[in-house]
Design an enzyme around this catalytic site. Structure first.
Site, PDB file in Angstrom:
ATOM      1  N   ASP A  68       0.816  -1.214   0.000  1.00 24.00           N
ATOM      2  CA  ASP A  68       0.000   0.000   0.000  1.00 24.00           C
ATOM      3  C   ASP A  68       0.848   1.261   0.000  1.00 24.00           C
ATOM      4  O   ASP A  68       2.075   1.219   0.152  1.00 24.00           O
ATOM      5  CB  ASP A  68      -0.961  -0.012   1.204  1.00 24.00           C
ATOM      6  CG  ASP A  68      -0.284  -0.428   2.513  1.00 24.00           C
ATOM      7  OD1 ASP A  68       0.958  -0.446   2.560  1.00 24.00           O
ATOM      8  OD2 ASP A  68      -0.995  -0.734   3.472  1.00 24.00           O
ATOM      9  N   ASN A 136      -7.480  -2.244  14.593  1.00 29.33           N
ATOM     10  CA  ASN A 136      -8.860  -2.533  14.183  1.00 29.33           C
ATOM     11  C   ASN A 136      -8.952  -3.767  13.280  1.00 29.33           C
ATOM     12  O   ASN A 136      -9.979  -4.038  12.695  1.00 29.33           O
ATOM     13  CB  ASN A 136      -9.463  -1.320  13.465  1.00 29.33           C
ATOM     14  CG  ASN A 136      -8.699  -0.959  12.187  1.00 29.33           C
ATOM     15  OD1 ASN A 136      -7.769  -1.659  11.789  1.00 29.33           O
ATOM     16  ND2 ASN A 136      -9.105   0.125  11.551  1.00 29.33           N
ATOM     17  N   HIS A 138      -7.158  -4.238  10.502  1.00 27.87           N
ATOM     18  CA  HIS A 138      -6.903  -4.030   9.067  1.00 27.87           C
ATOM     19  C   HIS A 138      -5.636  -4.767   8.639  1.00 27.87           C
ATOM     20  O   HIS A 138      -4.712  -4.988   9.417  1.00 27.87           O
ATOM     21  CB  HIS A 138      -6.879  -2.546   8.681  1.00 27.87           C
ATOM     22  CG  HIS A 138      -5.672  -1.765   9.078  1.00 27.87           C
ATOM     23  ND1 HIS A 138      -5.721  -0.411   9.348  1.00 27.87           N
ATOM     24  CD2 HIS A 138      -4.374  -2.103   9.233  1.00 27.87           C
ATOM     25  CE1 HIS A 138      -4.505   0.020   9.633  1.00 27.87           C
ATOM     26  NE2 HIS A 138      -3.671  -0.988   9.577  1.00 27.87           N
ATOM     27  N   GLU A 143      -9.656  -1.633   5.538  1.00 27.53           N
ATOM     28  CA  GLU A 143     -10.259  -1.283   6.817  1.00 27.53           C
ATOM     29  C   GLU A 143     -11.528  -2.100   7.058  1.00 27.53           C
ATOM     30  O   GLU A 143     -12.047  -2.719   6.114  1.00 27.53           O
ATOM     31  CB  GLU A 143     -10.608   0.218   6.812  1.00 27.53           C
ATOM     32  CG  GLU A 143      -9.422   1.154   6.601  1.00 27.53           C
ATOM     33  CD  GLU A 143      -8.538   1.319   7.836  1.00 27.53           C
ATOM     34  OE1 GLU A 143      -8.546   0.447   8.724  1.00 27.53           O
ATOM     35  OE2 GLU A 143      -7.808   2.328   7.902  1.00 27.53           O
TER      36      GLU A 143
END
Ligand code: F6R
Length: 244
Positions: A68, A136, A138, A143
């Site tokens: 990414d 979280n 990810h 996400e």
């Protein structure tokens, strides 16, 4: 069952992981590595640089594909993932820069860039995909709420991720709000997937991951629950909420 390798400290974790990568690269000098940025893989990259300096491994024919990149940062920006990879690994080993692939978040046509990266991934099956994990859940910048079938796409970063990543920026307002990321289906397509989790702030995520027995769209890392060759390398702190 998700395979979790628990290590009593970070040193032993990264010693084993560095050895594993050196072995795999020596077995296949043309290996295709999916790479990650962030704090988690830094000791691995340091260890690989050392092994390169000790002439134990060469990256000459290795191909790399990063997960990414932030949208809107120039390559030269010291917070870009391009800068991170060159600063933490590529500038210190003998990799052929033409074999380095990082999605660009700084082009006028982001959809075209997603198509380009997807084509590249379709033509190159990744041998080992490296991952960190967000608090979280990810993976890459997929996400919570990301569909399983996604390929490389543009995302709005979660407020939790913006907060977590603000530690690297002068102020939270400077953290980009968007990123380009490989999709979940690109990640699970790799032959082998290795996820590094170190520190207490990963304990909740590792507990949830350990309990995953199906894909939960609100916890992207759960997409790996039935991957045939998925290993979590975790230290004691990251495992502090699970029994293994
Ligand atoms: C990085 C990436 C992210 C990180 C994750 C954990 O390329 O895709 O998913 O792996 O945010 O970051 P650290 O390792 O900094 O805790």
């Amino acid at each position: 069952m998700i395979k979790i390798k628990k290590f009593s400290n970070k040193e032993s974790l990264f010693k084993e992981l560095v050895n594993y990568y050196v072995k795999r690269i020596n077995e296949n000098p043309n290996i295709k590595l999916g790479l990650a940025t962030g704090s988690s893989p830094i000791p691995l990259y340091k260890g690989l640089i050392e092994e390169y300096e000790n002439k134990k491994v060469s990256f000459k024919n290795v191909l790399t594909f990063n997960l990414d990149e932030y949208v809107g940062l120039e390559k030269e920006n010291d917070q870009s993932y391009y800068y991170f990879m060159f600063n933490n690994l590529f500038n210190h080993v003998d990799i052929n820069k033409n074999n380095v692939n990082i999605p660009s978040g700084n082009v006028s046509d982001l959809n075209k860039e997603c198509d380009r990266y997807n084509k590249l991934l379709s033509n190159n099956k990744i041998d080992i995909q490296l991952l960190g994990i967000g608090a979280n859940g990810h993976i890459g910048f997929n996400e919570p709420g990301t569909e399983f079938e996604t390929r490389t796409h543009i995302v709005d970063l979660d407020s939790q991720t913006i907060k977590d990543n603000s530690r690297f920026f002068e102020s939270i307002d400077l953290v980009p709000k968007k990123a380009i990321t490989m999709g979940i289906s690109d990640i699970v397509n790799a032959d082998k997937v290795i996820l590094i989790a170190t520190g207490k702030n990963k304990a909740e995520a590792i507990k949830k991951l350990a309990e995953s027995d199906k894909f939960d769209i609100n916890f992207p890392a759960s997409s790996l629950y039935d991957h045939k060759n998925f290993t979590v390398y975790a230290d004691e702190d990251a495992c502090s909420l699970i029994k293994i």
